[in-house]
Design a protein around this motif. Structure first.
Motif, PDB file in Angstrom:
ATOM      1  N   SER A 166      43.059  27.161  43.904  1.00 30.89           N
ATOM      2  CA  SER A 166      41.659  27.529  44.058  1.00 30.89           C
ATOM      3  C   SER A 166      41.577  29.050  44.063  1.00 30.89           C
ATOM      4  N   GLY A 167      40.383  29.575  43.890  1.00 30.57           N
ATOM      5  CA  GLY A 167      40.244  31.020  43.885  1.00 30.57           C
ATOM      6  C   GLY A 167      38.871  31.490  44.308  1.00 30.57           C
ATOM      7  N   TYR A 168      38.702  32.796  44.302  1.00 26.15           N
ATOM      8  CA  TYR A 168      37.435  33.450  44.635  1.00 26.15           C
ATOM      9  C   TYR A 168      36.909  33.036  46.002  1.00 26.15           C
ATOM     10  N   ASN A 169      37.827  32.723  46.939  1.00 24.62           N
ATOM     11  CA  ASN A 169      37.462  32.302  48.288  1.00 24.62           C
ATOM     12  C   ASN A 169      36.580  31.064  48.310  1.00 24.62           C
ATOM     13  N   ASP A 170      36.597  30.264  47.236  1.00 28.50           N
ATOM     14  CA  ASP A 170      35.851  29.010  47.233  1.00 28.50           C
ATOM     15  C   ASP A 170      36.429  28.106  48.328  1.00 28.50           C
ATOM     16  N   PRO A 171      35.561  27.423  49.065  1.00 31.01           N
ATOM     17  CA  PRO A 171      36.076  26.535  50.118  1.00 31.01           C
ATOM     18  C   PRO A 171      36.816  25.343  49.516  1.00 31.01           C
ATOM     19  N   GLY A 200      52.382  29.840  50.091  1.00 34.33           N
ATOM     20  CA  GLY A 200      51.158  30.391  49.524  1.00 34.33           C
ATOM     21  C   GLY A 200      51.471  31.399  48.439  1.00 34.33           C
ATOM     22  N   ILE A 201      50.831  31.234  47.284  1.00 30.97           N
ATOM     23  CA  ILE A 201      51.042  32.105  46.123  1.00 30.97           C
ATOM     24  C   ILE A 201      49.728  32.790  45.775  1.00 30.97           C
ATOM     25  N   ASN A 202      49.792  34.086  45.515  1.00 28.35           N
ATOM     26  CA  ASN A 202      48.612  34.862  45.134  1.00 28.35           C
ATOM     27  C   ASN A 202      48.705  35.239  43.662  1.00 28.35           C
ATOM     28  N   TRP A 203      47.582  35.093  42.955  1.00 29.36           N
ATOM     29  CA  TRP A 203      47.518  35.448  41.532  1.00 29.36           C
ATOM     30  C   TRP A 203      47.021  36.866  41.316  1.00 29.36           C
ATOM     31  N   GLY A 204      46.530  37.502  42.370  1.00 31.28           N
ATOM     32  CA  GLY A 204      45.979  38.855  42.286  1.00 31.28           C
ATOM     33  C   GLY A 204      44.771  38.967  43.189  1.00 31.28           C
ATOM     34  N   CYS A 214      42.298  28.013  50.520  1.00 33.30           N
ATOM     35  CA  CYS A 214      43.419  28.200  49.601  1.00 33.30           C
ATOM     36  C   CYS A 214      43.001  29.184  48.529  1.00 33.30           C
ATOM     37  N   ASP A 215      43.470  30.388  48.638  1.00 32.87           N
ATOM     38  CA  ASP A 215      43.179  31.423  47.639  1.00 32.87           C
ATOM     39  C   ASP A 215      44.501  32.153  47.384  1.00 32.87           C
ATOM     40  N   ASN A 216      45.288  31.682  46.481  1.00 34.24           N
ATOM     41  CA  ASN A 216      45.044  31.000  45.243  1.00 34.24           C
ATOM     42  C   ASN A 216      45.766  29.675  45.076  1.00 34.24           C
ATOM     43  N   PRO A 240      49.938  41.245  47.455  1.00 34.30           N
ATOM     44  CA  PRO A 240      50.572  41.410  46.151  1.00 34.30           C
ATOM     45  C   PRO A 240      50.564  40.096  45.378  1.00 34.30           C
ATOM     46  N   VAL A 241      50.895  40.154  44.110  1.00 30.95           N
ATOM     47  CA  VAL A 241      51.010  38.949  43.285  1.00 30.95           C
ATOM     48  C   VAL A 241      52.335  38.268  43.600  1.00 30.95           C
ATOM     49  N   GLY A 242      52.319  36.944  43.660  1.00 35.24           N
ATOM     50  CA  GLY A 242      53.533  36.165  43.907  1.00 35.24           C
ATOM     51  C   GLY A 242      53.461  35.430  45.226  1.00 35.24           C
TER      52      GLY A 242
END
Length: 98
Positions: free
Chosen positions: A32-37, A59-63, A10-12, A85-87
């Motif tokens: 979660s972020g930074y590709n952390d498991p 799934g939502i991306n923060w950047g 889950c990123d992000n 993209p973001v969103g």
């Protein structure tokens, strides 16, 4: 038979929503972020009454890159984009029986 949901990436941000014509319930919301498991599992029968549902994965991306890996009842649903993209970058709706 139990329907298991297993999330391993889950990123992000990931929302899973179960819906019927009578309404909806959030099954989970993971950030979660930074590709952390991540490692999250739930048996849908433990959080929903028996019945047929539309299960929507959002799934939502923060950047930056985005990636999601969700297994529902033995079937994998994935998304990965290094330049997402973001969103809202990914959504998938599947039918499940609990």
């Amino acid at each position: 038979m139990a329907t298991a949901v297993k999330i391993s990436q889950c990123d992000n941000e990931l929302h899973i929503i179960a819906s019927t014509g009578a309404g909806s319930s959030e099954v989970c919301h993971i950030s979660s972020g930074y590709n952390d498991p991540v490692s999250y599992s739930v048996n849908l029968g433990s959080v929903l009454p028996a019945g047929k549902y539309d299960l929507t994965l959002v799934g939502i991306n923060w950047g930056g890159p985005a990636a999601f890996n969700v297994n529902v009842g033995g079937t994998a649903y994935t998304y990965s984009d290094q330049n997402a993209p973001v969103g809202v970058v990914w959504s998938k709706t599947i039918q499940v029986t609990v």
